[in-house]
Design an enzyme around this catalytic site. Structure first.
Site, short mmCIF file in Angstrom:
data_model
loop_
_atom_site.label_atom_id
_atom_site.label_comp_id
_atom_site.label_asym_id
_atom_site.label_seq_id
_atom_site.Cartn_x
_atom_site.Cartn_y
_atom_site.Cartn_z
N LYS A 170 3.85 -18.50 -5.04
CA LYS A 170 4.09 -17.53 -3.96
C LYS A 170 5.50 -16.98 -4.14
O LYS A 170 6.49 -17.62 -3.78
CB LYS A 170 3.98 -18.15 -2.57
N GLY A 201 2.53 -13.55 0.04
CA GLY A 201 2.44 -13.94 1.44
C GLY A 201 3.79 -14.31 2.00
O GLY A 201 4.79 -14.34 1.27
N ASP A 202 3.82 -14.58 3.29
CA ASP A 202 5.08 -14.97 3.91
C ASP A 202 5.19 -16.50 3.96
O ASP A 202 4.22 -17.22 3.72
CB ASP A 202 5.23 -14.34 5.30
N GLY A 203 6.37 -16.97 4.31
CA GLY A 203 6.61 -18.40 4.35
C GLY A 203 5.79 -19.15 5.39
O GLY A 203 5.17 -20.17 5.08
N PRO A 204 5.77 -18.66 6.65
CA PRO A 204 5.04 -19.39 7.69
C PRO A 204 3.54 -19.51 7.43
O PRO A 204 2.90 -20.42 7.96
CB PRO A 204 5.32 -18.55 8.94
N GLU A 245 15.85 -26.33 -4.75
CA GLU A 245 17.16 -25.75 -5.08
C GLU A 245 17.52 -24.86 -3.91
O GLU A 245 16.90 -23.81 -3.70
CB GLU A 245 17.08 -24.98 -6.40
N CYS A 279 23.13 -18.33 -5.17
CA CYS A 279 23.37 -19.59 -4.47
C CYS A 279 24.55 -20.34 -5.05
O CYS A 279 25.18 -21.14 -4.35
CB CYS A 279 22.12 -20.45 -4.53
N GLU A 379 26.87 -20.46 4.27
CA GLU A 379 26.55 -19.57 3.17
C GLU A 379 26.32 -18.16 3.71
O GLU A 379 25.50 -17.95 4.59
CB GLU A 379 25.30 -20.06 2.43
#
Length: 476
Positions: A170, A201-204, A245, A279, A379
């Site tokens: 994903k 798709g999205d995370g949720p 990560e 990051c 961050e």
């Protein structure tokens, strides 16, 4: 591209079970340039089933067969890397020069390293009468971010293919076009059906379904620490391996010697690279207190000479940040720095002069930052540099380690022995000594809330392996 509204499952481009349309916005124009479909848990079920069917036969392939497959993928990727660069520039705003020099070619480098790692790896070891073997872990779920799209996709997929795993990817819905091209590349190269599957798709929804799925044996996630915590909690119910990560707030310690001037300039440039959306960016510049003003002036000059603008222009150094939410976050963090008393040296809130559209951020430098300030601890993920004064080298190390993160760090000193000594004291997964770049055959990953597990090279390869002991093998 004709597959934007489809997913790649079981070696075919398929229509989602319950498609939801989603606009992919070019952050330089704030206008949608493509549309994708977002998937559901039902699509994840189909992809996982395909990956599970494919696993026994793919896991049984020989080293030679996998090397040939990796080589085929690398060859097709090389031929289509200009398409990848163009997609990355459009979807997340990277200057086309950066996309061509780094964002796209980094995929080829990960496949080259995977080939090298697989060629040399010893899968079996004799310990007394026991044979210890390392085998592919199974079906892997990959959830990747938008800031270095091909880096994070390729470094996972290449090593998983080398290990004999099957997978479901994903990519970020903010940068999906390069990932769709990547799926076309794997298909053209002849990756067997079901070995690689892609669902947008999205995370949720899709991310959660991947993390929770009992048919997935391992999840590799790259993204924010906040999201990583959710992935780990969701994955815990099925006791699957989780490799992460996550975020960083990397210190850059400069020693008071002849290397100082060039190190400040280099550190500021690296901080601003990719619009600060890395990051491992050296966002905290630690300098001797009596040289704070000198460092601030040098960094100010770098900020003011950094050309922000159209990603398609050859003179552009940094483009916009990747999306509206990130733009608002960076603006809020800059305002927070001013509010909490950090000295604004360059940049500030608002867009750069002459840019009234697009998610452009002014390269910003703060001086006199302390670790109790928000910009010294959180961050930001934008082109914002915080200069932190220290009194002694011991204090510099203490400040560097005073963070919940531990991804990367940097040390510069004319005396390389001193730099090495300081590097050993820093609690981070990576230390760059005197500007040395990272290496694709060395592990990439962090301590503390920067994640667990490692990527790249042999250490990343072993994340995709299980270890089996066969006792009495020698005496049987």
């Amino acid at each position: 591209m004709t597959n934007n509204l489809k997913f790649y499952i079981d070696g075919k481009w398929v229509v989602p079970e319950q498609p939801r349309l989603f606009d992919v916005v070019n952050p330089a124009t704030e206008v949608a340039f493509a549309q994708i479909a977002l998937g559901s848990a039902a699509d994840v079920d189909l992809a996982v089933a395909a990956a599970r069917r494919a696993f026994p036969s793919y896991a049984a392939t020989s080293r030679t067969e996998r090397l040939e497959l990796l080589g085929a993928v690398a060859a097709v990727y090389e031929r289509r890397k200009e398409e990848i660069a163009d997609a990355v520039s459009n979807e997340m705003g990277a200057p086309l020069t950066l996309a061509r020099q780094f964002q796209s070619p980094i995929g080829s480098r990960h496949f080259a390293q995977a080939i090298k790692t697989l060629q040399d790896y010893e899968f079996e070891e004799r310990i007394g009468q026991t044979l210890v073997v390392r085998e592919p872990i199974g079906v892997c779920g990959f959830i990747t971010p938008w800031n270095w799209p091909m880096n994070q996709v390729a470094c996972k997929v290449a090593l998983a293919l080398a290990a004999g795993c099957t997978m479901v990817l994903k990519p970020s819905e903010m940068s999906p076009i390069s990932a769709l091209l990547f799926a076309e590349i794997l298909d053209e190269a002849g990756v067997p059906a079901g070995v690689f599957n892609l669902i947008n798709g999205d995370g949720p929804t899709v991310g959660h379904a991947i993390s929770a799925h009992p048919g997935i044996d391992m999840v590799s996630f790259t993204g924010s620490t906040r999201a990583g915590i959710l992935v780990a909690k969701t994955a815990a119910d099925t006791v699957k391996r989780v490799s992460q990560e996550l975020g960083g707030k990397s210190p850059n310690i400069l020693i008071d010697d002849d290397s100082f001037r060039s190190a400040v300039i280099h550190g500021a440039r690296v901080c601003f690279n990719n619009s600060g959306q890395s990051c491992n960016a050296p966002t905290r510049l630690l300098v001797p207190a009596h040289r704070l003003d000198e460092a601030a002036e040098l960094a100010r000059a770098v900020a003011e000479e950094t050309i922000v603008g159209d990603p398609r222009a050859e003179t552009t150094v940094i483009g916009p940040v990747a999306n509206a939410a990130q733009f608002e976050r960076v603006q809020a963090m800059i305002e927070k720095g001013i509010e909490e008393g950090a000295r604004l040296v360059a940049g500030g809130s608002g867009r750069p002069s002459g840019l009234d559209k697009g998610y452009y951020v002014r390269p910003t430098v703060f001086a006199g930052v302390t670790n109790d300030m928000t910009i010294g601890r959180e961050e930001i993920f934008g082109p914002v540099l915080s200069i932190v004064p220290y009194a002694t080298e011991e204090q510099a190390v203490a400040i560097a380690n005073d963070t919940v993160y531990g991804l990367s760090s940097y040390v510069t000193a004319a005396d390389v022995g001193k730099a090495r000594d300081i590097a050993r004291q820093i609690r981070a997964g990576m230390v760059h000594i005197n500007g040395a770049p990272g290496s694709f055959d060395a592990p990439f990953g962090g301590y503390k809330q920067s994640g667990n597990g490692r990527e790249w090279g042999r250490f990343g390869f072993e994340e995709f392996l299980e270890t089996k002991s066969m006792f009495g093998y020698e005496g049987a």
